[in-house]
Design an enzyme around this catalytic site. Structure first.
Site, PDB file in Angstrom:
ATOM      1  N   HIS A 186      77.002   8.923  -8.746  1.00 18.90           N
ATOM      2  CA  HIS A 186      75.971   8.305  -9.494  1.00 18.90           C
ATOM      3  C   HIS A 186      74.799   9.171  -9.570  1.00 18.90           C
ATOM      4  O   HIS A 186      74.550  10.089  -8.705  1.00 18.90           O
ATOM      5  CB  HIS A 186      75.479   7.216  -8.589  1.00 18.90           C
ATOM      6  CG  HIS A 186      76.332   6.090  -8.224  1.00 18.90           C
ATOM      7  ND1 HIS A 186      76.578   5.155  -9.116  1.00 18.90           N
ATOM      8  CD2 HIS A 186      77.337   5.547  -7.237  1.00 18.90           C
ATOM      9  CE1 HIS A 186      77.389   4.234  -9.025  1.00 18.90           C
ATOM     10  NE2 HIS A 186      77.823   4.517  -7.718  1.00 18.90           N
ATOM     11  N   CYS A 228      75.923   8.698 -14.781  1.00 22.21           N
ATOM     12  CA  CYS A 228      75.020   8.226 -15.711  1.00 22.21           C
ATOM     13  C   CYS A 228      73.774   9.133 -15.984  1.00 22.21           C
ATOM     14  O   CYS A 228      73.385  10.009 -15.214  1.00 22.21           O
ATOM     15  CB  CYS A 228      74.240   6.838 -15.160  1.00 22.21           C
ATOM     16  SG  CYS A 228      75.098   5.719 -14.377  1.00 22.21           S
TER      17      CYS A 228
END
Lengths: 413, 535
Positions: A186, A228
């Site tokens: 992440h 991301c």
């Protein structure tokens, strides 16, 4: 008579690549033209020796002699199953194309295969309907669980490990190594989250690569990140010979591919899924180059826009083979000269003096059998009564004295 | 109220004074990183390093090379009459050996014997012979040189001697090859680049592993006396290289280890062949099974002896032109070598399997020794025209070849160590929050001292001492650069720094500042009133 030779060399502060950049010309153009010139020169000088031309060009197409891979999964918890599956799939491809385990540093932040919530223990699947188990029998995880931290990752990259670290946990690359670094987890704008408790910023990563370059710990480096806003992680790179790919631009999220209803979580991320489909077609002798890799997972399939950065790379990406980073194709030379050692009649002398006496060797006892067979019963140590028993007796005494009154106390004590 | 007022005012002023005078320095001292002092001036001197390499050459004129007038004018430190040069039946090697016992040559020096033009020691078209030790025989006619003094004689010999020295000690290509990663590209030739890619970089130690691969134990029972072979052939070379690095050697036998490539049957040669293209894919499947000594981080050299199974015997390697390779072996740069040893001639069709086969270790070690020499950095020097270079033979390496390696290793070590130190200093300057402990400062200081000593020894021409100092320098600089404590503390962007300090200091500073302001305004008011009263 004394012969004097003067040699003057200048250790420049800035690395030599600064000479390549010309401010008035776009840097990508400049680099490609200088590389083309090199190829032409090599072709011309070896043209008169047709014998050596093919071998020379193969030898010099790239400068590396060995390949390394650092594959990192940074997130823990069961619902981040897909990150572990991503990393293991890249690990499988890289092993299939030839890089041995001794040259792969695999860091997995959590154990999905033996997780209590895994309905199929000892497996990690990368495709729904459980078609492909990427965990297998011979996976070799070098950093596992809580050992995957920002500090350990930076130590592996820069080589500043404590002296007791074993060989399998070190990145022993030299100035002719091509390194593949794959990060997944992440991330956000300028950082990547490790273990849900700390983060590495893009500045730290760029500094780590610069320290690797100063010590010439790599020849060329390919950096792939699947998180991301992954493109923010390679924005700050400034060392030469770096090529970077990311699964999404700043402001975009990388999405996951497909859930498996039996396992209950998403199995892979989209970018890595299509990257793997692309790598399945690559075999050790394939000639596919980096431009094909840049086309992997267009926006229609990935929903996010993958990005790449090649301005710090010396060679033209079209001339870089996929197997330069993902596989390990060795350069090989035929041994033409041998030394004639066969001199008849001369016995082999022993070097180093007297032969050592052979002592009879025996194995140490693995189990203390004598103790097991003639075991005396172990004396149990006395423990004071624990809370439950104390509470039970207190309750009994309370009830007794409540029922029969306190005057009975004198009968007891 | 005035009493409490003054007390209040003095309290506020005292607190503010305490905060400013004691608090701020204390905060500064406790949040700074400990950085020991580094010799920055000497390190910046290292950035523009000028290396001077000096070779000691002794020139010995044999009888008959100098005319009598020249003999009188040339100052001789030693006059010895040698009878060996006169005897015509002496072969070259024996002459060289006899001459070698004459002079004591130190590491890095060269002795050149000038022999008369008419001497029959050298073949007709050869002018120079380079022996196994540090001597060279140069045939030239000096007596015909005009002008009888020493400078003219030496000037006449100069071009030939320079050629000899460039072959025996070092030349421009060698030095630039040793500095390849520090110089701009384009300065080194293709050949030297190939050599630098093939040989291992300078390292304090190497591990060498000899492996015997037997894919077919049911048919072949192989015996190899590797310990004796290592003692006889490899250890002499490694012992000579002890000043360069430490070596640890081990050996193993792997059963059921197959090559990753299927060889093709060639009916014309009635043998199985491996083409040059498929050789690159042979190494990877085998490497996974080789294993290595996990205790050290030294580079590993692998030498594999592969005995093909009975179904695929004999197995020959073909090069690019589809010709057989005499050695039946190949090597990979910075990795090691593989030799294919065919045993199909040792037994017939109807023998009882498994067959006991003893491997001829001298043939095998001949190949491995030459591959080992390439990996360690002894380049295949092409002899210039008119030169005869004596092959090293059983000793493994000639002394002048070792000197060549020592020159390039010293230069490489000096370059690498100085680059490490300068880049470490630069790094520590740039990243302000790396802690520099005392032991790192000590390592850096000792590395700089050793570097300067190595450069001084190179200038003086003492090669052995220079190598020792350069090894010290490089090990100290590597230890300093790769010290585990040199990890920078977390990077804090400026907005995060504000976010940490504001909740701590703001609640404390606001009352202090406001009370100081209030006091200041009161004092001003008081002064204004006083002035108004006076007027």
């Amino acid at each position: 008579m004394l012969a004097l030779l003067y040699i003057y060399f200048f250790c420049s502060e800035k690395p030599f690549y600064d000479d390549v950049r010309v401010p008035s010309v776009p840097s990508c153009l400049c680099i490609s033209s200088s590389v083309a010139l090199d190829f032409v020169l090599i072709g011309r000088t070896s043209a008169f020796l047709l014998l050596h031309q093919a071998r020379a060009e193969r030898f010099f197409r790239s400068d590396h002699t060995n390949n390394w891979a650092v594959l990192v999964c940074t997130s823990r918890f069961w619902f981040n199953y897909r990150h572990v599956a991503n990393t293991l799939s890249v690990y499988r491809s890289v092993k299939r194309l030839g890089i041995p385990d001794s040259h792969i540093v695999l860091m997995l932040a959590d154990d999905m295969a033996c997780n209590h919530r895994n309905p199929k223990p000892a497996t990690v699947f990368s495709h729904k309907n459980m078609e492909l188990n990427v965990y297998g029998d011979d996976v070799e995880v070098d950093y596992r669980g809580y050992e995957v931290t920002v500090e350990n990752f930076l130590r592996v990259l820069t080589g500043r490990l404590p002296p007791s670290t074993p060989r399998s946990k070190r990145l022993l690359s030299d100035d002719h190594s091509n390194i593949l670094i794959y990060l997944t987890g992440h991330g956000g704008n300028g950082f990547l989250k490790f273990q849900d408790s700390e983060e590495i910023s893009n500045v730290e990563l760029a500094d780590a690569f610069e320290q690797m370059w100063q010590k010439r710990r790599y020849n060329e480096l390919l950096f792939i990140i699947d998180t991301c806003q992954g493109a923010s992680m390679y924005e700050r790179f400034y060392s030469p010979n770096l090529m970077a790919l990311a699964s999404s631009q700043v402001g975009e999220d990388s999405l996951s591919h497909q859930p498996d209803l039996a396992i209950g979580v998403h199995l892979m991320d989209r970018y890595t899924f299509y990257l793997l489909e692309f790598l399945e077609d690559i075999h050790p002798a394939s000639q596919a180059n980096m431009n094909d890799l840049f086309k992997v997972c267009p926006k229609s399939q990935c929903v996010s826009t993958p990005g790449h950065r090649t301005d710090l790379f010396q060679r033209d990406p079209g001339s870089v083979l996929i197997t330069d980073f993902f596989g390990s194709v060795r350069k090989v030379e035929i041994t033409m000269e041998t030394i004639n050692l066969t001199v008849p009649g001369i016995p082999l002398e022993r070097f180093g003096g007297e032969p050592h006496t052979e002592t009879a060797l025996a194995y140490v006892d693995q189990l203390p059998v004598a103790q097991i067979i003639h075991q005396k019963p172990k004396q149990k140590d006395w423990h004071p009564p624990d809370g439950f028993i104390l509470g039970l007796w207190t309750l009994i005494l309370l009830v007794f004295f409540r029922t029969y009154g306190i005057k009975h106390l004198k009968h007891i004590f | 109220t005035t009493v409490t007022g003054t007390r209040g005012r003095s309290a506020a002023v005292a607190i503010a004074a305490l905060v400013i005078a004691a608090g701020i320095p204390l905060w500064w001292k406790t949040t700074e990183t400990y950085r020991a002092w580094l010799p920055a001036a000497r390190i910046s001197e290292l950035e523009a390093l000028q290396l001077e390499l000096r070779v000691e050459v002794e020139v010995v004129f044999a009888r008959g090379t100098l005319s009598p007038e020249q003999q009188k004018k040339v100052p001789a430190s030693r006059i010895t009459y040698e009878s060996c040069c006169k005897s015509k039946s002496l072969c070259l090697v024996e002459a060289d050996h006899a001459l070698h016992t004459l002079t004591e040559t130190s590491c890095g020096s060269v002795v050149i014997y000038i022999i008369p033009e008419a001497s029959a020691l050298l073949p007709q078209d050869m002018r120079v012979y380079v022996g196994r030790s540090r001597t060279a025989l140069l045939r030239s006619q000096v007596a015909s040189v005009v002008g009888a003094g020493l400078p003219e004689v030496l000037a006449a010999l100069d071009p030939q001697m320079e050629q000899v020295l460039q072959t025996m000690s070092f030349n421009h290509q060698d030095v630039t090859a040793a500095l390849t990663d520090r110089l701009r590209p384009g300065l080194s030739t293709r050949d030297s680049l190939a050599d630098s890619m093939r040989a291992f970089k300078s390292s304090p130690g190497y591990e060498i592993t000899f492996s015997l691969l037997n894919p077919d134990p049911k048919h072949h029972q192989l015996h190899w006396d590797v310990e004796a072979a290592l003692d006889a052939y490899i250890y002499p070379l490694l012992h000579k290289m002890a000043p360069v690095a430490n070596f640890s050697v081990d050996s193993q036998i792997l059963y059921y280890a197959v090559l990753g490539v299927n060889p093709r049957y060639d009916a014309s040669a009635s043998a199985y062949t491996l083409s040059a293209d498929s050789l690159a894919h042979v190494i990877n499947p085998v490497e996974a099974r080789l294993g290595s000594n996990a205790a050290s981080s030294n580079p590993v050299l692998n030498f594999l002896l592969y005995v093909p199974d009975s179904l695929h015997s004999p197995l020959i390697i073909r090069n690019d032109q589809k010709q057989e390779v005499a050695s039946n072996a190949f090597h990979s740069p910075r990795w090691g070598g593989i030799m294919v040893y065919n045993v199909d001639g040792a037994y017939g069709n109807d023998t009882q399997f498994p067959v006991d086969i003893a491997i001829d270790m001298s043939r095998v070690m001949g190949v491995f020794l030459s591959q080992l020499r390439l990996m360690l950095g002894f380049q295949q020097t092409g002899a210039p025209p008119g030169f005869v270079l004596e092959a090293a033979g059983r000793e493994g390496v000639a002394e002048w070849e070792l000197d060549r390696l020592l020159w390039s290793r010293s230069v490489e070590n000096v370059a690498t160590a100085s680059a490490s130190i300068t880049s470490l200093a630069q790094l520590l300057d740039q990243i302000a929050n790396i802690v520099i402990n005392d032991n790192i400062a000590q390592q850096v200081a000792s590395a700089v001292t050793a570097l300067q000593a190595a450069v001084a020894e190179l200038e003086a021409g003492n090669l052995a001492l220079a190598l020792e100092h350069s090894r010290e320098a490089i090990s100290a600089s590597e230890r300093a650069f790769f010290d585990p404590s040199l990890l920078h503390l977390l990077y804090f962007p400026d907005d995060q720094k504000f976010a940490i300090y504001i909740p701590l200091f703001l609640p404390m500073c606001v009352p202090i500042l406001l009370s100081l302001l209030k006091i200041f305004r009161e004092v001003q008011q008081h002064r204004a009133e006083k002035r108004a009263k006076r007027d």
